[in-house]
Design a protein around this motif. Sequence first.
Motif, PDB file in Angstrom:
ATOM      1  N   LYS A   1      -3.598   8.288 -89.479  1.00  0.00           N
ATOM      2  CA  LYS A   1      -4.351   7.265 -90.493  1.00  0.00           C
ATOM      3  C   LYS A   1      -2.957   6.700 -91.401  1.00  0.00           C
ATOM      4  O   LYS A   1      -3.063   5.526 -91.954  1.00  0.00           O
ATOM      5  CB  LYS A   1      -4.749   8.105 -91.462  1.00  0.00           C
TER       6      LYS A   1
ATOM      7  N   ALA B   1      -0.392   3.987 -85.425  1.00  0.00           N
ATOM      8  CA  ALA B   1      -1.481   3.444 -84.988  1.00  0.00           C
ATOM      9  C   ALA B   1      -1.845   3.680 -83.775  1.00  0.00           C
ATOM     10  O   ALA B   1      -2.816   4.303 -83.067  1.00  0.00           O
ATOM     11  CB  ALA B   1      -1.642   1.788 -85.160  1.00  0.00           C
TER      12      ALA B   1
ATOM     13  N   THR C   1      -5.418  -1.314 -90.656  1.00  0.00           N
ATOM     14  CA  THR C   1      -5.489  -0.175 -91.525  1.00  0.00           C
ATOM     15  C   THR C   1      -4.769   0.904 -91.843  1.00  0.00           C
ATOM     16  O   THR C   1      -4.952   1.919 -92.618  1.00  0.00           O
ATOM     17  CB  THR C   1      -7.062   0.544 -91.553  1.00  0.00           C
ATOM     18  N   VAL C   2      -3.584   1.218 -90.874  1.00  0.00           N
ATOM     19  CA  VAL C   2      -2.652   2.110 -91.220  1.00  0.00           C
ATOM     20  C   VAL C   2      -1.821   2.164 -92.366  1.00  0.00           C
ATOM     21  O   VAL C   2      -1.226   1.204 -92.797  1.00  0.00           O
ATOM     22  CB  VAL C   2      -1.757   2.175 -90.004  1.00  0.00           C
TER      23      VAL C   2
ATOM     24  N   ARG D   1      -7.040   0.654 -79.226  1.00  0.00           N
ATOM     25  CA  ARG D   1      -7.330   1.468 -80.391  1.00  0.00           C
ATOM     26  C   ARG D   1      -6.344   1.132 -81.544  1.00  0.00           C
ATOM     27  O   ARG D   1      -6.505   0.711 -82.607  1.00  0.00           O
ATOM     28  CB  ARG D   1      -7.440   2.944 -80.324  1.00  0.00           C
TER      29      ARG D   1
ATOM     30  N   LYS E   1      -6.433  -2.137 -83.029  1.00  0.00           N
ATOM     31  CA  LYS E   1      -7.556  -2.211 -84.055  1.00  0.00           C
ATOM     32  C   LYS E   1      -7.065  -1.554 -85.184  1.00  0.00           C
ATOM     33  O   LYS E   1      -7.620  -2.210 -86.411  1.00  0.00           O
ATOM     34  CB  LYS E   1      -8.771  -1.593 -83.350  1.00  0.00           C
ATOM     35  N   ALA E   2      -6.660  -0.623 -85.273  1.00  0.00           N
ATOM     36  CA  ALA E   2      -6.280   0.104 -86.283  1.00  0.00           C
ATOM     37  C   ALA E   2      -5.226  -0.240 -87.176  1.00  0.00           C
ATOM     38  O   ALA E   2      -5.013   0.044 -88.246  1.00  0.00           O
ATOM     39  CB  ALA E   2      -6.060   1.614 -85.799  1.00  0.00           C
TER      40      ALA E   2
END
Lengths: 588, 332
Positions: free
Chosen positions: B290, B285, B247-248, B240, B243-244
Amino acid sequence: MTDTLMAARLLAAAPARLGGIWLRGAGPEREAALALLMAAFEGRAVRRVPVHIDEERLCGGLDVAASLAAGHRIEQTGLLQEAAGGLLVVPMAERMSALVAGRIAQAMDAGAGFALALIDDGGEDEGAPVSLTERVAFWCEGVGALVSANAPLAPFPSVPSPSTPPVGVAQDKLQPLAEVEGPSPTSANTSVDMLGTNEGGDFAPSLASLSLALGVDSARALLFAQTATRLHAEWHARDPGEEDLAFAARTILGPRATRIPQQADDQPAPPPEPENEPPPGDAESEQDHHDPDALDDLVLAAALASIPKDVLARIGEGRGARRASGAGGAGRKRASQLRGRPLGARPGLPRGGARLALIDTLRAAVPWQEIRRQQEAQDAPKRLRIRKGDLRIRRFEERAEALTIFAVDASGSSALARLAEAKGAVELMLAQSYVKRAQVALIAFRGTAAELLLPPTRSLTRAKKVLGELPGGGGTPLALGLAAASELAETQAARGRTPFVALLTDGKGNIDKHGQPGRAQAGEDALAAARRFAASGTQGVVIDISARPQPEAAAIAAAMRARYLALPRADARGVEQAVSALQFGKAS
Amino acid sequence: MAFPFSAIVGQDEMKRALLISAVDPRIGGVMVFGDRGTGKSTAARALSALLPPMLAIAGCRYNCAPEEADRCPDQCGSRKTAKVPVPFVDLPLGATEDRVLGALDLERALGRGEKAFEPGLLARAHRGYLYIDEINLLEDHLVDLLLDVAASGENLVEREGLSVRHPARFVLIGSGNPEEGELRPQLLDRFGLSVEVKTPQDIEQRIEIMRRCDAQERDAAAFAADWADADAKIVKRIARGKKALPTVGMPDSTLQDAASLCIAVGADGLRGELTLMRAARAYAALEGAKSAERKHLRAIAPMALRHRLRRDVLDETGSTARIDRALTELFG
């Protein structure tokens, strides 16, 4: 049966889980333990590792000579693979290089499954490589005489256990504990009983608190102790009890101690808290449920009795265990076939770390191509014909590592402030030591003795620890200090380092070479020691640290054939700069 | 069989650093300081065993990923892929440059007169972990070389008439005991994170260590099964996090915090700030946040800066204490 023999016996039963045994000092007990190991490992691979074994033989790889002769790839198996499941004996372990030790340690970590017997003839200053001693369970003295003549030397399997339960319990359950076919079915059976009934955790709190109290940090030692306790109990066909714990304490935890537990007569070191007690659900664990304090007392006493005397002395001085040192061993120095300024190539085989000089090899082979082709059959493949004799290897020139030896007068006549400056200078030199590829050592002399406080090291962390507690005061045994410095310089020079001695003193010795007071005799002895120093050819400097420079220190410097510097108001930085300028200014 | 990662007792900082490096390998290696027998190599091994197998060109000597196959020096003929375990290479102390970088294949050169390259340990470690025990005892030039490759992600060999270039991206994990010789500050600076490990000085934890090792020795399979759930959770967290990661968010306030922290502790160079930023992002992340906030920065600041402080030899305060002090002063 002595502990050493018992340790050897347990090791034969579970080589991979106990790692091995470190036998220090020559004596009949060591011979007996080795004989026992040899007998116990009969039928399994037993290999000896000569200290200067090369890497190919140790780890396997391409056999260059044989491959060339055959014209195709020929591999040789390494000793480490051959020894799998067996016994690896290392004679003269104290001389082993870090490189070889690293390889063996790596193989052990990867689960090679052999037992290691380190035979160590080193004295107090030398020892087997730390990377290996860490990975063997038992640390035993081999010097003891064999007291009990009735201790049979027969291997593990043939000695019957007191009680012999019938064979034939589920074999698969044996595997994790019994590990190899070697150990007797009797002992394996008891282990099965234990597996079923006893979670084996009830002595864990004792071991945990004991290792904490003794300052044994490594989790490996803890796990070794756990295994040994259980195996020892199995050997006696009983549940683990205080005698088994005491055995582990004597052979595993005690020798590794780095501190002496702070305890009064009846106050055991960190007693296990109530909630650490094993879960009381087990019926079996109830019966050998001892008072934890009493148990720990007994085990602690066993461990304390087993701490080697020299370690005890060092702990007393707040210097930790002897093996915390590690640096300065014989192995740190590396062959210069690998680095440094390139020299020419020379004939030789590319092995043991030496690298092939390809161009030179080809150059050597080219003139012979025509002749060699004619010697071979018509249909021989078209290829370059290279013979063993053509091979060239690279050579490099390596600059010897420099070593600065500070010999510091820590007597009452040199004010304590001076000592602080010497310490500061050592630390400053160490901060630079990595760049200069240099090491630093410190000898302090005061009272009636000279002492090597900091063996040659590059570690600032270690130096800080030692220097933090450098004591001062007392007489000035200048002769002894000088003698210690020359001795260290000579042994280090023999190891390929270039020593430089910085003597910080006011030159006023008042203790002679036998530790007796008397200014006249002390002065003569100091001059004699200085002349001996001159004869060794070591470079040095005398830094006069007295507030008002006196002729004595200059006379000592002259006798040492060393430079003389009067630095009445020097601070740490000044001393460091002066020494660096003299030592490295000349070298470069 | 490797010890399950989640079954390792304590050592939270080391585990966190390893997880962060798994989420974002570009952070650079992890340096672990500590005594022997503190579970350093156990943790590193456990992590590499934990990671799910990766897709690679079947039989490729360089562990090439399918999308980078055209850069492979072997010109991977087939496009057949296979699942291979994440490599874990344990670099031996006495390794030579040849073994590490790769060298001329002696056998083929001498036997058949062919000039061929035999990949070294760097190729084997590609996309995995390179673990070096006692890195402080390794030859300096080798450490230089390793850090260079680790930073550039590519191994370039120009020697013995060979010119080979192959990708070599790995997480470098070094370990060592500073009492046995220190690492050059320049080298230390190039490690992304550094952690200090100690054996737990607490009876409870020590007993737990013994219990778990014992359980593993008795029945490794059952032990692994017991911890499979916890391990799977970690795998999920890493996946996870990976993947994140792109975008963090990285708010200006966090960047400002990072810069002021670096100034306060006197970290040399810019690597401190950059690592702080990357590690905070990776940690955020990993935590499923976020954006990277001050609390993430705080959590990773010691491991990102500890080894970068200019050392004043006459100052006794340890690096960790200095960072903690600065953190308290700046952020309360």
